[in-house]
Design an enzyme around this catalytic site. Structure first.
Site, PDB file in Angstrom:
ATOM      1  N   SER A 105     -11.788   8.481  -6.683  1.00  0.00           N
ATOM      2  CA  SER A 105     -12.640   9.431  -5.969  1.00  0.00           C
ATOM      3  C   SER A 105     -13.929   9.586  -6.780  1.00  0.00           C
ATOM      4  O   SER A 105     -13.942   9.278  -7.979  1.00  0.00           O
ATOM      5  CB  SER A 105     -11.924  10.796  -5.901  1.00  0.00           C
ATOM      6  OG  SER A 105     -12.814  11.828  -5.513  1.00  0.00           O
TER       7      SER A 105
ATOM      8  N   ILE B 112       0.856  -1.200   0.000  1.00  0.00           N
ATOM      9  CA  ILE B 112       0.000   0.000   0.000  1.00  0.00           C
ATOM     10  C   ILE B 112       0.886   1.242   0.000  1.00  0.00           C
ATOM     11  O   ILE B 112       1.842   1.325   0.784  1.00  0.00           O
ATOM     12  CB  ILE B 112      -0.901   0.045   1.267  1.00  0.00           C
ATOM     13  CG1 ILE B 112      -1.607  -1.292   1.478  1.00  0.00           C
ATOM     14  CG2 ILE B 112      -1.909   1.187   1.183  1.00  0.00           C
ATOM     15  CD1 ILE B 112      -2.296  -1.425   2.842  1.00  0.00           C
TER      16      ILE B 112
ATOM     17  N   SER C 233       1.307   6.904   5.846  1.00  0.00           N
ATOM     18  CA  SER C 233       1.639   7.667   7.058  1.00  0.00           C
ATOM     19  C   SER C 233       0.395   8.290   7.687  1.00  0.00           C
ATOM     20  O   SER C 233       0.426   8.714   8.840  1.00  0.00           O
ATOM     21  CB  SER C 233       2.686   8.747   6.753  1.00  0.00           C
ATOM     22  OG  SER C 233       2.179   9.654   5.809  1.00  0.00           O
ATOM     23  N   SER C 234      -0.707   8.342   6.945  1.00  0.00           N
ATOM     24  CA  SER C 234      -1.929   8.958   7.485  1.00  0.00           C
ATOM     25  C   SER C 234      -3.160   8.437   6.747  1.00  0.00           C
ATOM     26  O   SER C 234      -3.041   7.666   5.776  1.00  0.00           O
ATOM     27  CB  SER C 234      -1.845  10.492   7.305  1.00  0.00           C
ATOM     28  OG  SER C 234      -1.661  10.800   5.931  1.00  0.00           O
ATOM     29  N   GLY C 235      -4.314   8.856   7.245  1.00  0.00           N
ATOM     30  CA  GLY C 235      -5.583   8.690   6.519  1.00  0.00           C
ATOM     31  C   GLY C 235      -5.966   7.266   6.138  1.00  0.00           C
ATOM     32  O   GLY C 235      -5.807   6.318   6.915  1.00  0.00           O
ATOM     33  N   ILE C 236      -6.472   7.161   4.929  1.00  0.00           N
ATOM     34  CA  ILE C 236      -7.022   5.900   4.432  1.00  0.00           C
ATOM     35  C   ILE C 236      -5.936   4.817   4.364  1.00  0.00           C
ATOM     36  O   ILE C 236      -6.156   3.664   4.749  1.00  0.00           O
ATOM     37  CB  ILE C 236      -7.672   6.123   3.041  1.00  0.00           C
ATOM     38  CG1 ILE C 236      -8.853   7.099   3.164  1.00  0.00           C
ATOM     39  CG2 ILE C 236      -8.105   4.809   2.422  1.00  0.00           C
ATOM     40  CD1 ILE C 236      -9.414   7.590   1.827  1.00  0.00           C
ATOM     41  N   GLY C 237      -4.753   5.182   3.889  1.00  0.00           N
ATOM     42  CA  GLY C 237      -3.657   4.214   3.749  1.00  0.00           C
ATOM     43  C   GLY C 237      -3.275   3.607   5.084  1.00  0.00           C
ATOM     44  O   GLY C 237      -3.116   2.385   5.211  1.00  0.00           O
TER      45      GLY C 237
ATOM     46  N   TYR D  94      -7.253  18.315  -9.804  1.00  0.00           N
ATOM     47  CA  TYR D  94      -7.383  17.096  -8.997  1.00  0.00           C
ATOM     48  C   TYR D  94      -8.350  16.124  -9.672  1.00  0.00           C
ATOM     49  O   TYR D  94      -8.055  14.938  -9.839  1.00  0.00           O
ATOM     50  CB  TYR D  94      -7.861  17.450  -7.584  1.00  0.00           C
ATOM     51  CG  TYR D  94      -8.139  16.247  -6.719  1.00  0.00           C
ATOM     52  CD1 TYR D  94      -7.094  15.489  -6.202  1.00  0.00           C
ATOM     53  CD2 TYR D  94      -9.449  15.860  -6.412  1.00  0.00           C
ATOM     54  CE1 TYR D  94      -7.350  14.370  -5.398  1.00  0.00           C
ATOM     55  CE2 TYR D  94      -9.705  14.754  -5.608  1.00  0.00           C
ATOM     56  CZ  TYR D  94      -8.655  14.021  -5.103  1.00  0.00           C
ATOM     57  OH  TYR D  94      -8.906  12.920  -4.321  1.00  0.00           O
TER      58      TYR D  94
END
Ligand code: NAD
EC number: 1.1.1.300
Length: 308
Positions: free
Chosen positions: A139, A7, A11-15, A152
């Protein structure tokens, strides 16, 4: 044997949440390689991993924008990658005129070419073994544009086109592709964007556009996160299901409360219904926005807000 899952952006969030949930799979189906660009940020992940650390979860450095970093990371993995999750990504909001091409290219380098770089690296092994699963955190903005998120959204559209094309070839090799499409998710993502925006001046942008951005879009966006935003845990539940599936779907939206908006494109393939409705919600009746999604789904929108 457990499947090796690599993955990006853990370091943050969804991952981070996905790495931890897969590593704690009750059936121990996964060996997780949780990667991040900057290993100095690994503490939160390691703390959340708990006793899985060093067992079903290992942490490795990986910058999706660097060929060397990708090669180095893959050479350290014993065996092959069975499931690749392209999660690393960044946002960019603001009036187009005030954004530099460098900033835009950086978004494509990370969101689009970052995923392409990883896929190129793992694909030969997957093809040789005639098995694999490539999951892409896209997204809802990979399906439809959103005002002031032009670049984006374009990077997510690019992913959708690329991976849909690849899926056709890869069926032949028993390799599955899944594009996961969350709506707003409450992670550091939004905070990073708002911090960017609060200091940015958007030089060369006319006052009307700046007013629409700051006084209409930004409050509306905050309201959307507040009213229909999901937690990373909710999104990860959907991703875990996709990864565990024997016939994974090509596309998976995660937020049913956002579907009234995505449905607008499905029911009118000309695209006008979606563009006009979101335009009306923002410019004509911004106060309706918080109610908007509910109104759109039950059809009670006042006639003057309904697109013609
Ligand atoms: P986040 O900012 O917490 O996570 C993004 C991660 O990507 C960060 O850990 C960041 O360090 C990492 N990253 C950025 N550039 C990198 C690089 N070059 N190499 C390696 N890692 C890099 O936000 P998140 O919400 O968890 O985002 C994860 C994914 O979900 C992104 O692809 C994002 O586009 C997508 N997404 C987010 C939302 C949302 O509202 N938060 C909605 C839909 C989709």
């Amino acid at each position: 044997a457990p499947r090796t899952v690599l993955i990006s952006g853990c370091s943050s969030g969804i991952g981070l949440e996905l790495a931890v949930q897969l590593a704690h799979d009750p059936k121990k189906r996964y060996q997780v390689v949780a990667t991040m660009r900057d290993l100095r940020k690994k503490e939160t992940l390691e703390a959340a991993a708990g006793e899985a650390l060093g067992q079903t979860l290992t942490v490795a450095q990986l910058d999706v924008c660097s060929d060397e970093s990708v090669a180095q990371c893959l050479s350290c993995i014993q065996g092959e990658v069975d499931v690749l999750v392209n999660n690393a990504g960044m946002g960019l909001v603001g009036p187009l005129e005030g954004l530099s091409l460098d900033a835009m290219q950086n978004v494509f380098d990370t969101n689009f070419f970052g995923a392409v770089r990883l896929v190129k690296a793992v694909l030969p092994g997957m093809k040789r073994r005639r098995q694999g699963h490539i999951v892409v955190i896209s997204s809802v903005m990979g399906l439809q544009g959103v005002i002031f998120n032009d670049v984006y959204a374009a990077s997510k559209f690019a992913l959708e086109g690329f991976f849909e094309s690849l899926a056709i070839q890869l069926l032949h090799f028993n390799i599955f592709i899944s594009l996961v499409e969350p709506g707003p998710v409450v992670t550091e993502f939004e905070g990073k964007l708002l911090a960017q925006v609060s200091t940015a001046e958007f030089p060369g942008t006319d006052p009307d556009t700046l007013h629409y951005f700051r006084d209409l879009y930004l409050p509306a966006s905050r309201e959307l996160f507040r009213s229909v935003g999901q937690s990373p845990q909710d999104v990860v539940q959907a991703i875990v299901k996709v990864i565990g599936s024997t016939r994974p779907p090509l596309r998976q939206q995660t937020n049913i409360r956002y579907s009234p908006l995505t449905m607008l494109k499905t029911v009118d393939s000309s695209g006008s219904l979606y563009v006009r409705t979101t335009h009306c919600l923002l410019f004509r009746c911004p106060r309706l926005l918080s109610l908007g999604l509910r109104c759109l789904s039950c059809g009670c929108l006042p006639a003057r807000v309904r697109p013609r």
